[in-house]
Scaffold this motif. Structure first.
Motif, PDB file in Angstrom:
ATOM      1  N   LEU A 196      52.614 -18.871 -17.201  1.00  0.00           N
ATOM      2  CA  LEU A 196      52.974 -18.857 -18.376  1.00  0.00           C
ATOM      3  C   LEU A 196      54.438 -18.222 -18.409  1.00  0.00           C
ATOM      4  O   LEU A 196      54.645 -17.106 -18.063  1.00  0.00           O
ATOM      5  CB  LEU A 196      52.128 -18.093 -19.348  1.00  0.00           C
ATOM      6  CG  LEU A 196      52.543 -18.241 -21.042  1.00  0.00           C
ATOM      7  CD1 LEU A 196      52.154 -19.589 -21.338  1.00  0.00           C
ATOM      8  CD2 LEU A 196      51.652 -17.176 -21.700  1.00  0.00           C
ATOM      9  N   VAL A 197      55.426 -18.831 -19.066  1.00  0.00           N
ATOM     10  CA  VAL A 197      56.794 -18.470 -18.976  1.00  0.00           C
ATOM     11  C   VAL A 197      56.938 -17.237 -19.947  1.00  0.00           C
ATOM     12  O   VAL A 197      56.399 -17.421 -21.200  1.00  0.00           O
ATOM     13  CB  VAL A 197      58.034 -19.440 -19.537  1.00  0.00           C
ATOM     14  CG1 VAL A 197      59.321 -19.158 -19.857  1.00  0.00           C
ATOM     15  CG2 VAL A 197      57.779 -20.516 -18.562  1.00  0.00           C
ATOM     16  N   VAL A 198      57.279 -16.168 -19.701  1.00  0.00           N
ATOM     17  CA  VAL A 198      57.443 -14.901 -20.481  1.00  0.00           C
ATOM     18  C   VAL A 198      58.930 -14.487 -20.460  1.00  0.00           C
ATOM     19  O   VAL A 198      59.680 -14.738 -19.641  1.00  0.00           O
ATOM     20  CB  VAL A 198      56.462 -13.951 -19.907  1.00  0.00           C
ATOM     21  CG1 VAL A 198      55.104 -14.185 -20.007  1.00  0.00           C
ATOM     22  CG2 VAL A 198      56.980 -13.563 -18.342  1.00  0.00           C
ATOM     23  N   GLU A 199      59.334 -13.488 -21.492  1.00  0.00           N
ATOM     24  CA  GLU A 199      60.595 -12.682 -21.560  1.00  0.00           C
ATOM     25  C   GLU A 199      60.394 -11.374 -20.966  1.00  0.00           C
ATOM     26  O   GLU A 199      59.010 -11.090 -20.508  1.00  0.00           O
ATOM     27  CB  GLU A 199      61.037 -12.785 -22.908  1.00  0.00           C
ATOM     28  CG  GLU A 199      60.259 -12.591 -23.913  1.00  0.00           C
ATOM     29  CD  GLU A 199      59.822 -11.104 -23.837  1.00  0.00           C
ATOM     30  OE1 GLU A 199      60.739 -10.461 -24.023  1.00  0.00           O
ATOM     31  OE2 GLU A 199      58.470 -10.977 -23.973  1.00  0.00           O
ATOM     32  N   HIS A 200      61.113 -10.706 -20.995  1.00  0.00           N
ATOM     33  CA  HIS A 200      61.087  -9.304 -20.235  1.00  0.00           C
ATOM     34  C   HIS A 200      60.365  -8.216 -20.953  1.00  0.00           C
ATOM     35  O   HIS A 200      59.608  -7.491 -20.292  1.00  0.00           O
ATOM     36  CB  HIS A 200      62.638  -8.471 -19.974  1.00  0.00           C
ATOM     37  CG  HIS A 200      63.167  -9.334 -19.002  1.00  0.00           C
ATOM     38  ND1 HIS A 200      62.905  -9.383 -17.469  1.00  0.00           N
ATOM     39  CD2 HIS A 200      64.509 -10.226 -18.987  1.00  0.00           C
ATOM     40  CE1 HIS A 200      63.892  -9.917 -17.038  1.00  0.00           C
ATOM     41  NE2 HIS A 200      64.631 -10.441 -17.699  1.00  0.00           N
ATOM     42  N   PHE A 201      59.902  -8.294 -22.104  1.00  0.00           N
ATOM     43  CA  PHE A 201      58.786  -7.415 -22.761  1.00  0.00           C
ATOM     44  C   PHE A 201      57.555  -8.162 -22.324  1.00  0.00           C
ATOM     45  O   PHE A 201      56.573  -7.395 -22.922  1.00  0.00           O
ATOM     46  CB  PHE A 201      58.980  -7.420 -24.309  1.00  0.00           C
ATOM     47  CG  PHE A 201      60.424  -7.136 -24.975  1.00  0.00           C
ATOM     48  CD1 PHE A 201      60.789  -5.824 -24.035  1.00  0.00           C
ATOM     49  CD2 PHE A 201      61.018  -7.567 -25.747  1.00  0.00           C
ATOM     50  CE1 PHE A 201      62.033  -5.191 -24.460  1.00  0.00           C
ATOM     51  CE2 PHE A 201      62.451  -7.143 -26.320  1.00  0.00           C
ATOM     52  CZ  PHE A 201      62.623  -5.754 -25.568  1.00  0.00           C
ATOM     53  N   GLY A 202      57.331  -9.367 -21.661  1.00  0.00           N
ATOM     54  CA  GLY A 202      56.272  -9.558 -21.352  1.00  0.00           C
ATOM     55  C   GLY A 202      55.396 -10.622 -22.430  1.00  0.00           C
ATOM     56  O   GLY A 202      54.163 -11.038 -21.917  1.00  0.00           O
TER      57      GLY A 202
END
Length: 471
Positions: A196-202
């Motif tokens: 699953l594509v995530v950003e840096h906050f998760g």
């Protein structure tokens, strides 16, 4: 599967006719793990004939998939196998107002597009203390080339080739390069094979884009997805603008907002932990303990796997988007997802997305900065040791749409993630469900470092510049 939709049918007619002329990434995401953004300056005294020749040839796609060529919507649609994904190069070329004016200096037909690019920059003109100097250099940024590949080593080789063999002879200077890459979490979400594509906050990224194509629409019904309360269908007209061209050969481009946003992961995690601790202090004996992840879900309006708070925790699919925010909503009013994508549509919840306010944008952001991976998956237990963030990118037919969404996020309670980008010191107390009193501490997790307003021209725009040269 749902029955065909009239707007989707109209979109497909348009895409079949103009798909080979539209730059990629507008209606289908780039789907590349590694990305470099090349920020370019065009020498006004350079060889314009040579420049136009290279740009013209750049827009003529190679049937052999060899060489450097702009990627079209049709090119993306044709990529179906893992092998094709692995070996294909993704390439975009966008222009700033400065770059467009250098190419079409005296063509009055382009003046409205130039004016639109120069305006709508409110978020970049506020009290921003940490603007990246690279975006404020003496030489103008005239163009941005985006290169994407699934092999980390491929892009630097291509960039070095461009910078040593092509750019010098056509009057193009590479001002600076920004690297980015997709991070995935293989332990959550319903697509664990790819992650699953995530950003840096998760948190899962890209959950609320409009539905434009038959490929996207076909996923509804067949996978349990519905659109009874929230209809993501939108017309292609919401994302493209006609280019000045002869009436018998229409071509279309799109406006692109590009912003560099730094994320403070350590501070974000610390605040979530602090709020959880304060909430647990008021818990009666025997009541379940509140976790940082639960506080994060209230803050984002979605759980880490992308599922909305309007759905129960048993759901595990960010694509289950059939919900809106009724008066008794489970999602706090100030939550990031609710600020960025308003869904207060109780009176007519079934209307297609293009009829909602604010009107839609298509998000195509990508993260930058180095993070620790574990078995190829983002390790959210280890905080980054260097700067990380997001290149926010959105396509729309009117840049004011991005500004409108941003301004809405500053109304009432500030967006708990972004805060007030052009006034970073502005604070606001938030009423957190389950916490006595108010809490001040959200909204300072993201800093705006710089950005550009760009135009994504059609491939015809470049083809028509001159007789091509070999690139």
């Amino acid at each position: 599967m749902l029955e065909s939709h009239s707007i989707i049918q109209e979109n497909e007619v348009f895409l079949q006719k103009h798909g080979s002329d539209l730059q990629a990434n507008i209606f289908i995401s780039r789907r590349k793990t590694f990305v470099e953004m090349l920020f370019l300056h065009l020498d006004e005294n350079g060889d314009r004939t040579a420049l136009n020749g290279v740009l013209s040839n750049l827009a003529k796609n190679s049937e052999t998939a060899r060489g450097i060529y702009l990627t079209s919507y049709e090119n993306q649609l044709a990529i179906r196998t893992p092998n094709q994904h692995q070996r294909s190069l993704f390439c975009n070329l966008f222009l700033t107002s400065a770059g467009l004016s250098k190419i079409h200096q005296k063509d009055e037909r382009w003046f409205p597009i130039l004016d639109h690019l120069r305006g709508n920059r409110q978020d970049l003109e506020g009290n921003i203390p940490d603007l990246d100097a690279k975006f404020q250099g003496e030489k103008s940024i005239d163009a941005v080339m985006i290169l994407g590949h699934n092999s980390r080593d491929a892009i630097p080789r291509i960039r070095r080739s461009l910078n040593s063999e092509i750019f010098p002879r056509i009057g193009v200077e590479l001002l600076f390069v920004e690297e980015a890459q997709v991070y995935r979490n293989n332990l959550m979400g319903n697509n664990r094979e790819r992650g699953l594509v995530v950003e840096h906050f998760g948190y899962a990224d890209g959950a609320s884009n409009p539905c434009i194509t038959e490929r996207e629409f076909g996923k509804f019904g067949a996978t349990g997805k519905t659109m009874n309360e929230w209809n993501p269908v939108s017309s292609y007209r919401e994302f493209v603008v006609p280019e000045p061209a002869s009436p018998d050969q229409p071509s279309f481009g799109s406006y692109l907002v590009l912003r560099k946003m730094r994320q403070d992961v350590a501070k974000f995690n610390a605040v979530l932990k602090d709020v959880a601790n304060k909430m647990n202090e008021t818990k009666a004996e025997g009541e379940s303990t509140v976790t940082s992840q639960e506080v994060g879900a209230l803050t984002f309006g979605r759980r880490r796997n992308g599922t909305s708070l309007e759905r129960g925790p048993a759901f595990d699919d960010k694509g289950l988007n059939d919900f809106h925010y009724p008066p008794e909503s489970k999602c706090p009013f100030f939550a990031h997802a609710r600020k960025m994508n308003q869904r207060e549509v109780e009176s007519s919840p079934g209307l297609p997305r293009m009829y909602q306010v604010p009107n839609p944008i298509i998000r195509r952001g990508i993260t930058y900065g180095k993070r620790r991976l574990r078995y190829g998956s983002l390790d959210t237990t280890i905080e980054p040791s260097s700067e990380v963030g997001l290149f926010f990118m959105s396509f729309q037919k009117d840049i004011d749409r991005y500004q409108q969404i941003l301004q809405n996020s500053w109304a009432g309670d500030l967006d708990p993630i972004l805060g007030h980008l052009d006034d970073p010191n502005k604070t606001m107390e938030h009423e957190i469900p389950g916490l006595d009193g108010t809490y001040e501490g959200f909204g300072k997790f993201v800093d705006l470092l710089g950005g550009l307003n760009l135009f994504a021209p059609s491939l015809s725009f470049f083809k028509n510049l001159s007789t091509p040269e070999v690139i």
